[in-house]
Design a protein around this motif. Structure first.
Motif, PDB file in Angstrom:
ATOM      1  N   TYR A  56       0.835  -1.207   0.000  1.00  6.27           N
ATOM      2  CA  TYR A  56       0.000   0.000   0.000  1.00  6.27           C
ATOM      3  C   TYR A  56       0.871   1.260   0.000  1.00  6.27           C
ATOM      4  O   TYR A  56       0.593   2.218  -0.726  1.00  6.27           O
ATOM      5  CB  TYR A  56      -0.911  -0.006   1.228  1.00  6.27           C
ATOM      6  N   LYS A  57       1.912   1.239   0.794  1.00  7.34           N
ATOM      7  CA  LYS A  57       2.804   2.404   0.882  1.00  7.34           C
ATOM      8  C   LYS A  57       3.472   2.686  -0.457  1.00  7.34           C
ATOM      9  O   LYS A  57       3.553   3.840  -0.898  1.00  7.34           O
ATOM     10  CB  LYS A  57       3.856   2.147   1.965  1.00  7.34           C
ATOM     11  N   THR A  58       3.930   1.627  -1.122  1.00  8.79           N
ATOM     12  CA  THR A  58       4.610   1.803  -2.406  1.00  8.79           C
ATOM     13  C   THR A  58       3.640   2.273  -3.487  1.00  8.79           C
ATOM     14  O   THR A  58       3.949   3.208  -4.247  1.00  8.79           O
ATOM     15  CB  THR A  58       5.269   0.490  -2.847  1.00  8.79           C
ATOM     16  N   ILE A  59       2.470   1.639  -3.571  1.00  5.44           N
ATOM     17  CA  ILE A  59       1.503   2.027  -4.600  1.00  5.44           C
ATOM     18  C   ILE A  59       1.029   3.458  -4.377  1.00  5.44           C
ATOM     19  O   ILE A  59       0.847   4.216  -5.337  1.00  5.44           O
ATOM     20  CB  ILE A  59       0.312   1.048  -4.626  1.00  5.44           C
ATOM     21  N   LYS A  99       1.296   6.418  -7.081  1.00  4.02           N
ATOM     22  CA  LYS A  99       0.143   7.192  -7.518  1.00  4.02           C
ATOM     23  C   LYS A  99       0.393   8.692  -7.355  1.00  4.02           C
ATOM     24  O   LYS A  99      -0.003   9.497  -8.201  1.00  4.02           O
ATOM     25  CB  LYS A  99      -1.103   6.785  -6.723  1.00  4.02           C
ATOM     26  N   GLU A 100       1.026   9.064  -6.254  1.00  2.55           N
ATOM     27  CA  GLU A 100       1.283  10.483  -5.991  1.00  2.55           C
ATOM     28  C   GLU A 100       2.297  11.071  -6.966  1.00  2.55           C
ATOM     29  O   GLU A 100       2.271  12.264  -7.247  1.00  2.55           O
ATOM     30  CB  GLU A 100       1.771  10.654  -4.552  1.00  2.55           C
ATOM     31  N   ASN A 101       3.194  10.228  -7.458  1.00  4.84           N
ATOM     32  CA  ASN A 101       4.245  10.713  -8.361  1.00  4.84           C
ATOM     33  C   ASN A 101       4.318   9.817  -9.590  1.00  4.84           C
ATOM     34  O   ASN A 101       5.368   9.292  -9.945  1.00  4.84           O
ATOM     35  CB  ASN A 101       5.585  10.731  -7.608  1.00  4.84           C
ATOM     36  N   TRP A 121       9.983   5.716 -12.481  1.00  8.46           N
ATOM     37  CA  TRP A 121      10.304   4.816 -11.376  1.00  8.46           C
ATOM     38  C   TRP A 121      11.171   3.643 -11.838  1.00  8.46           C
ATOM     39  O   TRP A 121      10.954   3.063 -12.890  1.00  8.46           O
ATOM     40  CB  TRP A 121       9.018   4.247 -10.784  1.00  8.46           C
ATOM     41  N   THR A 122      12.145   3.290 -10.976  1.00 11.68           N
ATOM     42  CA  THR A 122      12.903   2.060 -11.181  1.00 11.68           C
ATOM     43  C   THR A 122      12.412   1.022 -10.162  1.00 11.68           C
ATOM     44  O   THR A 122      11.788   1.379  -9.152  1.00 11.68           O
ATOM     45  CB  THR A 122      14.404   2.277 -10.973  1.00 11.68           C
ATOM     46  N   ILE A 170      -4.965   5.528 -17.078  1.00 11.50           N
ATOM     47  CA  ILE A 170      -6.174   5.999 -16.387  1.00 11.50           C
ATOM     48  C   ILE A 170      -6.126   7.508 -16.174  1.00 11.50           C
ATOM     49  O   ILE A 170      -7.120   8.210 -16.410  1.00 11.50           O
ATOM     50  CB  ILE A 170      -6.329   5.258 -15.043  1.00 11.50           C
ATOM     51  N   ARG A 171      -4.989   8.016 -15.732  1.00  6.61           N
ATOM     52  CA  ARG A 171      -4.878   9.460 -15.517  1.00  6.61           C
ATOM     53  C   ARG A 171      -4.998  10.224 -16.834  1.00  6.61           C
ATOM     54  O   ARG A 171      -5.543  11.330 -16.886  1.00  6.61           O
ATOM     55  CB  ARG A 171      -3.550   9.783 -14.824  1.00  6.61           C
ATOM     56  N   SER A 172      -4.497   9.620 -17.906  1.00 10.94           N
ATOM     57  CA  SER A 172      -4.575  10.291 -19.207  1.00 10.94           C
ATOM     58  C   SER A 172      -6.008  10.378 -19.716  1.00 10.94           C
ATOM     59  O   SER A 172      -6.366  11.307 -20.445  1.00 10.94           O
ATOM     60  CB  SER A 172      -3.703   9.556 -20.228  1.00 10.94           C
ATOM     61  N   GLN A 173      -6.846   9.395 -19.326  1.00 11.43           N
ATOM     62  CA  GLN A 173      -8.229   9.382 -19.800  1.00 11.43           C
ATOM     63  C   GLN A 173      -8.979  10.636 -19.366  1.00 11.43           C
ATOM     64  O   GLN A 173      -9.783  11.186 -20.130  1.00 11.43           O
ATOM     65  CB  GLN A 173      -8.949   8.127 -19.270  1.00 11.43           C
TER      66      GLN A 173
END
Length: 277
Positions: free
Chosen positions: A176-179, A183-185, A190-191, A228-231
Motif C-alpha cells: 500500500y505504501k509503495t503504490i 500514484k502520488e508521483n 520509477w525504477t 487511467i490518468r490520461s483518460q
C-alpha cells in the motif's frame, strides 16, 4: 469429453462453470460483457491485440464484440455473461455524466473483493445444485447486480478515474505504501529499486510480492495507472495527445498510443472523439 455446465440463466446474465479441458481454438465474439475467472490452474486467451494468461484468482473481461479465443485451460473456470444494457445502466446510475458504453481494459486483473464474491456465489450454488429453486434464481439475479456494481467500481475501463487500493492498507501495508507513492508521483520514471526501497524489501522480493497480490508486474501497473490518468485529460482538456503522454510519464507518444490501443482497441484520439460526441 467433459462439457461446460450451465448453472443458471437470469434476465441480465448467464452463469457458467466451465470444466472443458479441450482447447476452444475458434475465434468468437459475443454481444455481451464476459467475466472470466480462474478458479485453479492457468488459462490462456488470445485476442487480436494480445495474449492473456490467467492464474488462480485472476480474471479478464471481454467487451461486446471483442474477438477472442481460448487456447488452454489447466483445470476449470468460472464465466459470467453480462447484459450490456444492464451493466451500462448501472454505470450511469453511479455516474450520471457517464453517457457512453464502458470498454473494459484488456489485461489480467485481480481484486480481493471479486475473489470473495466468486467464492460466496459458488458455495451457495453448489449447496443448491441438485435442485434449482426459486430462491436460487432470486439469489443469482441479485448476484448479477452485485457483480456489475463491483466491476464498474473496481475493474479498469474507459470509465475509470482511479484505482482503489484501500483494501491493501491493513492487509498489505508495505504494498500500500509503495503504490500510494507511485500514484502520488506517477509521472516519475520509477525504477524497481526505488519501488522496492519504499516497501523496504529487496527488488526481487518486491517484484514477486507485487505480482502475487496485484496480478501484474509493478511497471505494468504503473503504465496502466498512467493510462487511467490520461483518460481524464482526454475527456476534459484540449491538450494535445503528445502533451498528455508526456505529462503522464510516458517516454514517447508512440508508446502511449500503443499501450492505449492494446488495452482498449482504439487510439487515444478516437477515444477523445467518442466521449465528446
Amino acid at each position: 469429453m467433459r462439457k461446460s455446465k450451465l448453472l443458471m440463466e437470469v434476465p441480465n446474465g448467464v452463469f457458467l462453470l466451465k470444466k472443458d479441458f479441450d482447447q476452444e481454438s475458434n475465434w468468437r465474439s459475443d454481444n455481451c460483457y464476459k467475466f472470466i475467472y480462474s478458479l485453479n490452474g492457468a488459462m490462456t486467451y488470445q485476442t487480436n491485440r494480445n495474449q492473456l494468461i490467467l492464474y488462480e484468482q485472476q480474471f479478464i473481461l471481454f467487451n461486446p464484440q471483442d474477438e477472442h479465443k481460448q487456447l488452454a485451460v489447466d483445470d476449470k473456470k468460472f464465466l459470467i455473461e453480462l447484459n450490456p444494457s444492464f451493466l451500462n445502466e448501472i454505470a450511469r446510475f453511479l455516474s450520471p455524466m457517464h453517457y457512453y458504453d464502458i470498454q473494459f481494459a484488456s489485461f489480467v486483473q485481480k481484486y480481493p473483493q471479486l475473489t470473495n464474491w466468486v467464492q460466496f456465489v459458488l458455495q451457495y450454488v453448489q449447496l443448491e445444485q441438485d435442485e434449482i429453486t426459486e430462491s436460487t434464481e432470486i439469489f443469482l439475479e441479485h448476484s448479477i447486480t452485485q457483480l456489475a456494481l463491483i466491476l464498474v467500481k473496481s475493474a479498469v475501463g474507459t470509465h475509470t478515474n482511479d484505482i482503489n487500493i484501500h483494501t491493501h492498507k491493513t492487509i498489505h501495508p508495505e504494498l500500500y505504501k509503495t503504490i500510494s507513492a507511485m500514484k502520488e508521483n506517477f509521472q516519475h520514471a520509477w525504477t524497481l529499486d526505488e519501488m522496492a526501497n519504499v516497501s523496504r524489501l529487496s527488488k526481487y522480493q518486491f517484484a514477486h510480492y507485487f505480482k502475487e497480490i496485484i496480478g501484474i508486474s509493478p511497471y505494468s501497473w504503473l503504465q496502466i495507472y498512467r493510462i487511467i490518468r490520461s483518460q481524464e485529460m482526454l475527456k476534459n482538456t484540449d491538450k494535445t495527445i503528445l502533451n498528455i503522454a508526456m505529462e503522464c510519464g510516458f517516454s514517447s507518444v508512440a508508446i502511449y498510443n500503443q499501450l492505449f490501443k492494446r488495452l482498449y482497441g482504439i487510439t487515444p484520439g478516437l477515444f477523445r472523439r467518442m466521449v465528446r460526441r
